[in-house]
Design a protein around this motif. Structure first.
Motif: not given
Length: 402
Positions: A79-87
């Motif tokens: 899930a890291v890529p999507e969570r980085l996008e949100q951050a």
């Protein structure tokens, strides 16, 4: 807490606080500021600009993220890529910029290398830098092309004088200008919006080192350069190793990750952020730092920190041999020139800094300069006025025996 025993020092004067400058009232403490950090209370931390400090709520947010990693690594990393996008989106809102043009990186030096690698240069092209630039950023420029260095006298009176010196050093071969937004050693504005606009008019690609901008300045990307990189782990209250690279739309397709990853096909910014099984928790916790500044009232934080730095500089300016350098109002860092012959080499500056730290338990930056170096102090919400008085009382003996 018991005071640390120190070696006897024949130069030690009585521990009397420096006199308050006439007509200037010491700033009060920021309500609850010190309690937000876990800093050693026996140390006067007057060097926030070098490494920053992480508030407790941000530490706790990062700890919770690390617990997620340990509980289910597969779920976390997938899930890291999507969570980085949100951050990124949360941070972009704070910085008033486009989240699609913003990428997490580890530090400003990485940002310099990514930016310079994305600029097309031909044989004979040159890069302009200044002698106030951060060493590893200047080294990145020198790897890419021959550099022309602007000599900026630390005593130049204002931003216009800096701008004129930079423009006067341009040559017909200058294709890129690498400039500090706020210079690290001398704590002054170099990449002003007016200078950036005039460079753009001359066809020069602008690369701005905004290491000290996020969290300290109201508009960290002022002037909207072609490339900008800045640290969140200094004034943005983010965990260490958290920085940003912002790229104008016309350059984004040329930005390549320094190391290829499985996210390369997505392009910037996602390709730059992917580090396989790296520790992403600092980046994911970073928005909490900027949120905290807003909760505390960002304008009040900036005003308080600037007033503290100004207060400390006024105390130090009363020491014979020290000379306050020109500054930009509103910055939370101030610098003064040391007497001739003091800290005039990197080794001498480092030795003086560590003597003050070891004997006085005071952290400051001592920077080298030919003929005589300088001292930089910072203001942060955990600092107290008496810490600057403590430095002012202790410093004279080190200048006599340096």
């Amino acid at each position: 807490m018991t005071e640390t025993t120190r070696p006897a020092d024949p130069f030690t004067p009585p521990a009397v606080p420096a006199a308050q400058p006439a007509g200037q009232e010491a700033p009060g403490e920021f309500p609850g500021g010190a309690g937000l950090f876990r800093l050693d209370p026996d140390v006067a931390h007057l060097n926030h600009g070098s490494f920053g400090a992480v508030p407790v709520p941000v530490q706790e947010a990062q700890a919770a993220l690390r617990a997620e990693v340990h509980a289910d690594p597969d779920a976390f990393f997938v899930a890291v890529p999507e969570r980085l996008e949100q951050a990124r989106a949360r941070i972009a809102a704070h910085l008033a910029t486009d989240p699609d043009g913003l990428a997490f990186i580890a530090n400003a030096t990485e940002g310099a290398n990514l930016a310079l690698d994305a600029v097309p240069l031909a044989e004979g092209d040159e890069i302009l830098v200044t002698d106030h630039g951060y060493g590893t950023v200047t080294a990145a420029a020198a790897r890419r092309a021959p550099v022309t260095t602007v000599a900026l006298d630390p005593a130049l009176p204002d931003e216009d004088a800096v701008r004129e010196a930079v423009l006067a050093t341009l040559t017909a071969r200058t294709r890129v200008a690498v400039l500090d937004h706020v210079s690290s050693p001398t704590a002054r504005i170099i990449a002003s919006p007016r200078l950036l606009a005039e460079l753009r008019e001359r066809g020069v690609t602008t690369v701005v080192d905004g290491a000290h901008s996020p969290g300290m300045l109201a508009d960290p990307l002022a002037g909207r350069p072609d490339f900008w990189f800045g640290n969140l782990h200094k004034w943005g209250y983010a965990p260490s190793g958290t920085a940003l690279l912002a790229v104008a739309p016309q350059h984004r397709h040329r930005v390549r990750a320094l190391v290829p990853s499985w996210e390369d096909g997505h392009g910037f910014p996602r390709s730059v952020e992917n580090r396989a099984t790296a520790d992403y928790t600092g980046w994911l916790a970073a928005p909490e730092g900027l949120d905290l500044i807003e909760t505390l009232d960002a304008a009040k934080v900036r005003a308080h920190n600037s007033a503290l730095a100004a207060h400390g500089a006024a105390l130090l300016a009363g020491i014979p041999g020290l000379a306050a350098l020109p500054h930009t109002d509103g910055l939370a860092m101030r610098t003064l020139r040391l007497p001739a012959g003091v800290a005039d080499t990197p080794d001498a500056a480092r030795a003086l800094r560590e003597r003050i730290a070891a004997r006085e338990r005071i952290r400051v930056l001592i920077w080298p300069w030919p003929g005589g170096g300088g001292i930089r102090i910072c203001g942060q919400i955990y600092n107290r006025p008496e810490e600057y008085a403590r430095l002012a009382a202790a410093l004279p003996k080190y200048l006599r025996c340096a």
